[in-house]
Design a protein around this motif. Sequence first.
Motif, mmCIF file in Angstrom:
data_model
loop_
_atom_site.group_PDB
_atom_site.id
_atom_site.type_symbol
_atom_site.label_atom_id
_atom_site.label_comp_id
_atom_site.label_asym_id
_atom_site.label_seq_id
_atom_site.Cartn_x
_atom_site.Cartn_y
_atom_site.Cartn_z
ATOM 1 N N ASP A 147 -48.734 -12.637 60.878
ATOM 2 C CA ASP A 147 -47.400 -12.848 60.299
ATOM 3 C C ASP A 147 -47.565 -13.322 58.612
ATOM 4 O O ASP A 147 -46.885 -12.698 57.988
ATOM 5 N N PHE A 148 -48.487 -14.155 58.622
ATOM 6 C CA PHE A 148 -48.575 -14.716 57.290
ATOM 7 C C PHE A 148 -49.183 -13.688 56.483
ATOM 8 O O PHE A 148 -48.935 -13.436 55.132
ATOM 9 N N ASP A 149 -50.029 -12.883 57.112
ATOM 10 C CA ASP A 149 -50.672 -11.779 56.398
ATOM 11 C C ASP A 149 -49.526 -10.655 55.884
ATOM 12 O O ASP A 149 -49.697 -10.177 54.732
ATOM 13 N N ALA A 150 -48.970 -10.454 56.676
ATOM 14 C CA ALA A 150 -47.686 -9.338 56.433
ATOM 15 C C ALA A 150 -46.947 -9.925 55.583
ATOM 16 O O ALA A 150 -46.349 -9.169 54.709
ATOM 17 N N LEU A 151 -46.721 -11.285 55.207
ATOM 18 C CA LEU A 151 -45.733 -11.652 54.162
ATOM 19 C C LEU A 151 -46.523 -11.585 52.979
ATOM 20 O O LEU A 151 -45.930 -11.222 51.890
ATOM 21 N N GLU A 152 -47.773 -11.856 52.944
ATOM 22 C CA GLU A 152 -48.690 -11.805 51.888
ATOM 23 C C GLU A 152 -48.515 -10.392 51.374
ATOM 24 O O GLU A 152 -48.481 -10.014 50.070
ATOM 25 N N GLU A 153 -48.760 -9.330 52.185
ATOM 26 C CA GLU A 153 -48.664 -7.984 51.941
ATOM 27 C C GLU A 153 -47.397 -7.341 51.227
ATOM 28 O O GLU A 153 -47.348 -6.726 50.431
ATOM 29 N N ALA A 154 -46.479 -8.319 51.596
ATOM 30 C CA ALA A 154 -44.910 -8.029 50.945
ATOM 31 C C ALA A 154 -44.817 -8.527 49.765
ATOM 32 O O ALA A 154 -43.647 -8.695 49.318
ATOM 33 N N GLY A 155 -45.551 -9.738 49.437
ATOM 34 C CA GLY A 155 -45.434 -10.219 48.114
ATOM 35 C C GLY A 155 -44.888 -11.368 48.216
ATOM 36 O O GLY A 155 -44.188 -12.104 47.492
ATOM 37 N N VAL A 156 -44.693 -12.244 49.415
ATOM 38 C CA VAL A 156 -43.951 -13.247 49.661
ATOM 39 C C VAL A 156 -44.943 -14.588 49.735
ATOM 40 O O VAL A 156 -46.025 -14.371 50.779
ATOM 41 N N SER A 157 -45.038 -15.452 49.268
ATOM 42 C CA SER A 157 -45.831 -16.524 49.299
ATOM 43 C C SER A 157 -45.229 -17.808 50.015
ATOM 44 O O SER A 157 -43.971 -18.005 49.898
ATOM 45 N N VAL A 158 -46.101 -18.547 50.699
ATOM 46 C CA VAL A 158 -45.161 -19.544 51.488
ATOM 47 C C VAL A 158 -45.759 -21.099 51.004
ATOM 48 O O VAL A 158 -45.461 -22.026 51.111
ATOM 49 N N LYS A 159 -46.403 -20.913 49.880
ATOM 50 C CA LYS A 159 -47.154 -22.210 49.071
ATOM 51 C C LYS A 159 -45.884 -23.001 48.839
ATOM 52 O O LYS A 159 -45.234 -22.607 47.872
ATOM 53 N N GLY A 160 -45.972 -24.212 49.105
ATOM 54 C CA GLY A 160 -45.125 -25.109 48.554
ATOM 55 C C GLY A 160 -43.585 -24.901 49.164
ATOM 56 O O GLY A 160 -42.592 -25.631 48.902
ATOM 57 N N LYS A 161 -43.390 -24.151 50.167
ATOM 58 C CA LYS A 161 -42.166 -23.749 50.778
ATOM 59 C C LYS A 161 -41.768 -24.429 52.243
ATOM 60 O O LYS A 161 -42.893 -24.794 52.839
#
Length: 311
Positions: A147-161
Amino acid sequence: LPLAAPSSPPAPRADDKPLERVFLSVPSAEGAQETLRDITAYDHLAGTEGCRRSALFVRSKLSSALAAPGAGVVVEMHTPEVLLQYPVDRSLSMVSPEVWQAPLSEDIVASDPTSDTPWRNLTFNAYSANGDVTAEVVYANYGRPDDFDALEEAGVSVKGKVVMVRYGRCFRGLKAMNAQRRGAAAVIIYSDPADDGFRQGKVYPDGPWRPKTGVQRGSAQFASLCAGDVARMYSQQSVLDLCGFATQDLVPRIPVLPVSWGDAEPFLRQLGGVPVPEGFQGGLSFPYMTGPGPATARVVVESTMKARPIW
């Protein structure tokens, strides 16, 4: 609620060993219902008097059931001391684009006297870090590495979120660990109605599924690294020697808070970003988005660690 198609184990056979015959003669659907009805009639959080009460009940039941002549069964109760966490306070609020305070309160069910207890408004995930975090929200589906890989591929970072994930598909401790490893500042875990709610069927008290304000509790320790007491208080050896990890490596370093879908919905409705990847859509009646933001959450978790005996 009536159980669906209760069944009992096979009857003991003549060629079973004596001890096996004793054990096979004990379980029954009716006995399971009776035992669960007793144990779930009161709070029994680990390390509390309710925990001790339920252990004494189980010991009494086992001693009585396994007292057949020649069985040679002695039921003992051990009380090791372990490191436990108890909630002190917690809160969740939206600070933008709207201002809103999550109730974090489960509804009282008139037909269920066990629904109104001191723990009703102290829902928590054990071993969460204490903290006060304000950040934009990102929705990360079940919180699995994919799921985190899919977000990264979509250009979405979770860092600091503040990462919001739904229960299901993997252990809650893994969700926290995966989010922490990706740089998240806090984690909110909620029960989506697609997995545990009205999309599955009738909700409690009319059915078995989780209602709008229902919250799943439980430990968020990193049990996949080393399960059991995170401090190994029963041993003369260090946690590092026994597990290969220090205690602080076995628990989240960021706040982790469980909530109901009723408390998660306002944040999910206020997410922008891009449409969620395939498989991310939950059971609420609007298109889920990834974020980050504009929903910004403040997550506060305050708990205390105590060494307590368990039964």
